[in-house]
Design a protein around this motif. Sequence first.
Motif, mmCIF file in Angstrom:
data_model
loop_
_atom_site.group_PDB
_atom_site.id
_atom_site.type_symbol
_atom_site.label_atom_id
_atom_site.label_comp_id
_atom_site.label_asym_id
_atom_site.label_seq_id
_atom_site.Cartn_x
_atom_site.Cartn_y
_atom_site.Cartn_z
ATOM 1 N N VAL A 128 0.843 -1.203 0.000
ATOM 2 C CA VAL A 128 0.000 0.000 0.000
ATOM 3 C C VAL A 128 0.877 1.251 0.000
ATOM 4 C CG1 VAL A 128 -1.699 1.332 1.301
ATOM 5 C CG2 VAL A 128 -1.919 -1.141 1.147
ATOM 6 N N SER A 172 1.136 4.037 -3.131
ATOM 7 C CA SER A 172 0.972 5.483 -2.933
ATOM 8 C C SER A 172 2.168 6.240 -3.519
ATOM 9 C CB SER A 172 0.821 5.766 -1.436
ATOM 10 O OG SER A 172 1.207 7.073 -1.124
ATOM 11 N N ARG A 228 2.480 8.929 -6.836
ATOM 12 C CA ARG A 228 3.027 10.281 -6.789
ATOM 13 C C ARG A 228 4.107 10.491 -7.841
ATOM 14 N NH1 ARG A 228 5.020 11.181 -1.576
ATOM 15 N NH2 ARG A 228 4.042 9.166 -1.209
ATOM 16 N N CYS A 285 -10.129 5.395 -0.531
ATOM 17 C CA CYS A 285 -11.411 5.192 0.090
ATOM 18 C C CYS A 285 -12.467 5.844 -0.793
ATOM 19 C CB CYS A 285 -11.377 5.906 1.425
ATOM 20 S SG CYS A 285 -12.082 4.979 2.726
ATOM 21 N N HIS A 303 -11.921 10.611 4.362
ATOM 22 C CA HIS A 303 -11.792 10.428 5.801
ATOM 23 C C HIS A 303 -11.786 11.788 6.461
ATOM 24 C CE1 HIS A 303 -11.226 6.219 6.606
ATOM 25 N NE2 HIS A 303 -10.374 6.092 5.612
ATOM 26 N N ILE A 318 -10.124 9.669 11.800
ATOM 27 C CA ILE A 318 -8.670 9.558 12.000
ATOM 28 C C ILE A 318 -8.191 10.733 12.839
ATOM 29 C CG2 ILE A 318 -6.439 9.748 10.813
ATOM 30 C CD1 ILE A 318 -7.588 8.249 8.480
ATOM 31 N N PHE A 357 -6.052 1.106 14.178
ATOM 32 C CA PHE A 357 -4.791 1.065 13.438
ATOM 33 C C PHE A 357 -3.943 2.273 13.836
ATOM 34 C CE2 PHE A 357 -2.044 1.852 9.788
ATOM 35 C CZ PHE A 357 -1.557 0.578 9.533
ATOM 36 N N GLY A 396 2.939 9.059 2.287
ATOM 37 C CA GLY A 396 2.844 7.606 2.227
ATOM 38 C C GLY A 396 2.199 7.033 3.482
ATOM 39 N N LYS A 397 2.628 7.531 4.628
ATOM 40 C CA LYS A 397 2.071 7.042 5.897
ATOM 41 C C LYS A 397 0.584 7.369 5.999
ATOM 42 C CE LYS A 397 6.030 5.894 7.944
ATOM 43 N NZ LYS A 397 6.377 4.481 7.953
ATOM 44 N N LEU A 398 0.253 8.575 5.559
ATOM 45 C CA LEU A 398 -1.152 8.992 5.633
ATOM 46 C C LEU A 398 -2.030 8.114 4.762
ATOM 47 C CD1 LEU A 398 -0.850 12.863 5.619
ATOM 48 C CD2 LEU A 398 -1.824 11.432 7.410
ATOM 49 N N GLU A 399 -1.547 7.816 3.567
ATOM 50 C CA GLU A 399 -2.368 7.000 2.671
ATOM 51 C C GLU A 399 -2.489 5.576 3.207
ATOM 52 O OE1 GLU A 399 -2.743 9.329 -1.275
ATOM 53 O OE2 GLU A 399 -1.049 7.973 -1.471
ATOM 54 N N LYS A 400 -1.421 5.091 3.795
ATOM 55 C CA LYS A 400 -1.475 3.770 4.420
ATOM 56 C C LYS A 400 -2.506 3.776 5.543
ATOM 57 C CE LYS A 400 1.992 0.977 6.729
ATOM 58 N NZ LYS A 400 3.438 1.090 7.019
ATOM 59 N N LEU A 401 -2.440 4.788 6.371
ATOM 60 C CA LEU A 401 -3.395 4.909 7.475
ATOM 61 C C LEU A 401 -4.819 4.948 6.936
ATOM 62 C CD1 LEU A 401 -3.617 5.374 10.565
ATOM 63 C CD2 LEU A 401 -3.648 7.809 10.076
ATOM 64 N N SER A 402 -5.009 5.740 5.905
ATOM 65 C CA SER A 402 -6.323 5.877 5.302
ATOM 66 C C SER A 402 -6.822 4.529 4.782
ATOM 67 C CB SER A 402 -6.238 6.906 4.176
ATOM 68 O OG SER A 402 -7.365 6.864 3.348
ATOM 69 N N TYR A 403 -5.924 3.765 4.179
ATOM 70 C CA TYR A 403 -6.297 2.453 3.623
ATOM 71 C C TYR A 403 -6.718 1.486 4.725
ATOM 72 C CZ TYR A 403 -5.845 -2.043 1.234
ATOM 73 O OH TYR A 403 -6.066 -3.284 0.730
ATOM 74 N N PHE A 404 -5.933 1.468 5.805
ATOM 75 C CA PHE A 404 -6.187 0.460 6.840
ATOM 76 C C PHE A 404 -7.225 0.888 7.870
ATOM 77 C CE2 PHE A 404 -2.240 -1.249 5.147
ATOM 78 C CZ PHE A 404 -2.637 -2.570 5.002
ATOM 79 N N THR A 405 -7.647 2.152 7.780
ATOM 80 C CA THR A 405 -8.750 2.581 8.623
ATOM 81 C C THR A 405 -10.014 2.380 7.811
ATOM 82 O OG1 THR A 405 -7.356 4.231 9.661
ATOM 83 C CG2 THR A 405 -9.720 4.508 9.899
ATOM 84 N N SER A 406 -10.815 1.419 8.241
ATOM 85 C CA SER A 406 -11.969 1.054 7.425
ATOM 86 C C SER A 406 -12.902 2.243 7.228
ATOM 87 C CB SER A 406 -12.712 -0.105 8.085
ATOM 88 O OG SER A 406 -12.655 0.043 9.485
ATOM 89 N N CYS A 407 -13.360 2.372 6.024
ATOM 90 C CA CYS A 407 -14.325 3.408 5.715
ATOM 91 C C CYS A 407 -15.664 3.056 6.337
ATOM 92 C CB CYS A 407 -14.518 3.515 4.202
ATOM 93 S SG CYS A 407 -13.006 3.926 3.343
ATOM 94 N N ARG A 408 -16.419 4.077 6.627
ATOM 95 C CA ARG A 408 -17.777 3.795 7.137
ATOM 96 C C ARG A 408 -18.827 4.266 6.140
ATOM 97 N NH1 ARG A 408 -17.238 6.377 13.118
ATOM 98 N NH2 ARG A 408 -14.997 6.161 13.345
#
Lengths: 204, 204
Positions: A10, A14, A18, A77, A81, A144, A184, B192-204
């Motif tokens: 992932v 990303s 970019r 997503c 978020h 988040i 997470f 990169g970290k933000l997008e990873k976080l976004s991916y692994f934080t399930s959408c509602r």
Amino acid sequence: MTKNLPPNTVERLSNYRRRLLAIQGKDYIHSHQLAHLMKINPAHVRRDLMLIGFSGDVHKGYNIKKLIAQIGKNIDCENKHRVAFIGIGDLGRALYHEFNNGHSKLEIAATFRLSEEPIQQFFDIKCYNISKLKQVLKKENIDIVVLALPNINAKDITKTIVDAEIKGILNFTSVHLDVPEDVFVENYDMIGKLEKLSYFTSCR
Amino acid sequence: MTKNLPPNTVERLSNYRRRLLAIQGKDYIHSHQLAHLMKINPAHVRRDLMLIGFSGDVHKGYNIKKLIAQIGKNIDCENKHRVAFIGIGDLGRALYHEFNNGHSKLEIAATFRLSEEPIQQFFDIKCYNISKLKQVLKKENIDIVVLALPNINAKDITKTIVDAEIKGILNFTSVHLDVPEDVFVENYDMIGKLEKLSYFTSCR
DNA sequence: TAGATTGTTAATCGATTAACAATC
DNA sequence: TAGATTGTTAATCGATTAACAATC
């Protein structure tokens, strides 16, 4: 969104995106070219693209526009978020600029200050006193939280965050947060990185 | 300093030390207690300590003071590293506070600004115009450079840095730097970290 | 002693890379 | 075609965890 991609994939996807977005005047790219931009192995690129089901042309390589779209389908997503910043010092400001700089899937919905000063705004975002944390997280439907505050406050605030059922935390403190399994946490420990750098940079 | 520790072990040792330093009124700690603070496996702790040749007591556990000292012997450099900051915006300021907050083996020796404004000081550190980069890096015996500046400038400046024989770079831009093998780069890619976080934080 | 913990090896797990048939 | 690249499996590498003898 494809679930179950490995975390590192992932992060790389990303990054691919970019780099691809920055390419001008070219329609196709080969795996070894993209690999070179990222300083990784070409096989790695091919494998990652395989995981998101993207095919290239044996001669031309990968279509850049289509690849960008395919990455989006896999890691973005559907909905934005909603993000809250806790701590609006220098680090908070630096992150704010980072956020406004091309990342569209995360929007800052609220910020919180720890001090009692009567600040109401942080750039164009509403700023609340930390005492309102739980209430505002709920009201604003925050997903988040970004922790950019002194270590000393991290523990208490994390408790409130978990209570408010936040599922993603970006942690800039050097405290390891104690959270349930389904939350997470992405840690971003600067001191650890610095000491690692110091170790691997040979002394003279 | 023990060479050839795995990178992840170095990062963890740095973390162990910080947690140990925060402990009050206790002389010994067991592997599972330290593991709990770090949210890792107790076997991991024991293995890391084995790698630095530190022994505990089967009943009492590990002596905290001695362990702190032993970690220092293994990961600290004998001499201080001299660090230069390139970029003194919000991120630079946030890092400055981080540096002054307990990390003793790295000292900021110079800072550089990209703009032409006639700033001479950054807190208590001398601030130079970027045009003086190479000359000052040499003169001040800089070992490590922290890049906290816009992506667009990263490539050119990296070239100068490598020319000046800097061996460690902490990179806060989202550009992958192209450096020789003997230069250690620690990347710190926020997006990169933000997008990873976004991916692994399930959408509602 | 009985029970807990350490130190260390072996097993597991996951991520990276090599290899190569298929393709054009 | 000859040569290069893709897609994919297998091999490798490194990091994490399990297991357990040794210890007190």
